[in-house]
Scaffold this motif. Structure first.
Motif, PDB file in Angstrom:
ATOM      1  N   PRO A  22      45.239  40.793  33.460  1.00 31.25           N
ATOM      2  CA  PRO A  22      43.869  40.508  33.900  1.00 31.25           C
ATOM      3  C   PRO A  22      43.542  39.016  33.897  1.00 31.25           C
ATOM      4  O   PRO A  22      42.663  38.582  34.620  1.00 31.25           O
ATOM      5  N   ILE A  23      44.252  38.241  33.092  1.00 31.92           N
ATOM      6  CA  ILE A  23      44.060  36.791  33.128  1.00 31.92           C
ATOM      7  C   ILE A  23      45.355  36.143  33.594  1.00 31.92           C
ATOM      8  O   ILE A  23      46.447  36.645  33.338  1.00 31.92           O
ATOM      9  N   TYR A  40      43.026  28.238  36.132  1.00 33.57           N
ATOM     10  CA  TYR A  40      43.523  29.598  36.407  1.00 33.57           C
ATOM     11  C   TYR A  40      42.728  30.629  35.610  1.00 33.57           C
ATOM     12  O   TYR A  40      42.382  31.687  36.121  1.00 33.57           O
ATOM     13  N   LEU A  43      39.319  31.196  37.110  1.00 30.97           N
ATOM     14  CA  LEU A  43      39.364  31.890  38.396  1.00 30.97           C
ATOM     15  C   LEU A  43      40.067  33.249  38.313  1.00 30.97           C
ATOM     16  O   LEU A  43      40.358  33.855  39.344  1.00 30.97           O
ATOM     17  N   SER A  44      40.338  33.727  37.115  1.00 33.64           N
ATOM     18  CA  SER A  44      41.094  34.972  36.957  1.00 33.64           C
ATOM     19  C   SER A  44      40.410  36.180  37.570  1.00 33.64           C
ATOM     20  O   SER A  44      41.053  37.187  37.839  1.00 33.64           O
ATOM     21  N   TRP A  45      39.124  36.128  37.794  1.00 36.25           N
ATOM     22  CA  TRP A  45      38.420  37.254  38.409  1.00 36.25           C
ATOM     23  C   TRP A  45      38.671  37.318  39.910  1.00 36.25           C
ATOM     24  O   TRP A  45      38.349  38.298  40.562  1.00 36.25           O
ATOM     25  N   THR A  46      39.294  36.263  40.491  1.00 42.49           N
ATOM     26  CA  THR A  46      39.648  36.255  41.913  1.00 42.49           C
ATOM     27  C   THR A  46      41.151  36.472  42.041  1.00 42.49           C
ATOM     28  O   THR A  46      41.900  36.314  41.071  1.00 42.49           O
ATOM     29  N   HIS A  50      46.363  34.769  40.662  1.00 48.69           N
ATOM     30  CA  HIS A  50      47.428  35.772  40.591  1.00 48.69           C
ATOM     31  C   HIS A  50      48.475  35.539  41.682  1.00 48.69           C
ATOM     32  O   HIS A  50      49.678  35.633  41.426  1.00 48.69           O
TER      33      HIS A  50
END
Length: 144
Positions: A22-23, A40, A43-46, A50
Motif C-alpha cells: 500500500p505504500i 513516493y 503519493l502512495s495513494w496514486t 507504484h
C-alpha cells in the motif's frame, strides 16, 4: 549512513515490493535518496509511485553490479574513516573503440563511381529521388 554497502538485489526486491504494498518508496530510502522516498510515500495513494517502483526495480535488475555501486555506493566508500581499508571506487566499463581504419582509396573510388551511376539512373527516371537518397546514404556510410 549504512554500515555496509547497498545491495542491488535488496534494492530490487524493495522496489518490486512497492508495486503491491500500500505504500511505495522504501527502496528510495534504502538507496540513499530520502527526499524521493518521502515523495513516493506522499503519493502512495496514486498509482504513480507504484509504476515508478516497477520501472526502477527493472532498472536495478538489469544494471551491472559495478554500475549499481557507482550510482548508489559511491558515498559509502567516501564516508569510511581513512584508516579503514575501503574497496577501490567502482568504475564503469568504458567501451574500447578500435582505431580508425585507414581509408582504402580504391574502395572510395568504387563508391564514388556507384554514386555517379545512381545519379544517372535518377536523371534517367529509372529510380525515384527517395530511392536515390537511400542508396546514396548507404554507400556513403560505407566510407565512414
Amino acid at each position: 549512513m549504512f554500515g555496509k554497502p547497498r545491495n542491488r538485489r535488496i534494492a530490487t526486491l524493495l522496489a518490486f515490493a512497492g508495486i503491491v504494498a500500500p505504500i511505495a518508496g522504501i527502496h528510495k530510502f534504502y538507496v540513499g535518496q530520502p527526499v524521493w522516498g518521502v515523495i513516493y510515500l506522499l503519493l502512495s495513494w496514486t498509482p504513480i509511485p507504484h509504476v515508478a517502483s516497477a520501472i526502477e526495480g527493472i532498472w536495478y535488475l538489469v544494471q551491472d553490479p559495478e554500475e549499481f555501486d557507482y550510482n548508489f555506493n559511491a558515498d559509502w566508500a567516501e564516508s569510511l574513516p581513512a584508516d579503514t581499508a575501503a574497496p577501490a571506487k567502482p568504475r564503469l566499463k568504458t567501451p574500447v573503440t578500435p582505431p580508425p581504419e585507414p581509408f582504402d582509396v580504391s574502395r572510395i573510388g568504387a563508391i564514388t563511381e556507384a554514386v555517379r551511376q545512381l545519379d544517372q539512373l535518377r536523371q534517367d527516371g529509372l529510380i525515384s529521388e527517395y530511392e536515390f537518397e537511400q542508396k546514396r546514404r548507404q554507400l556513403l556510410d560505407r566510407i565512414a
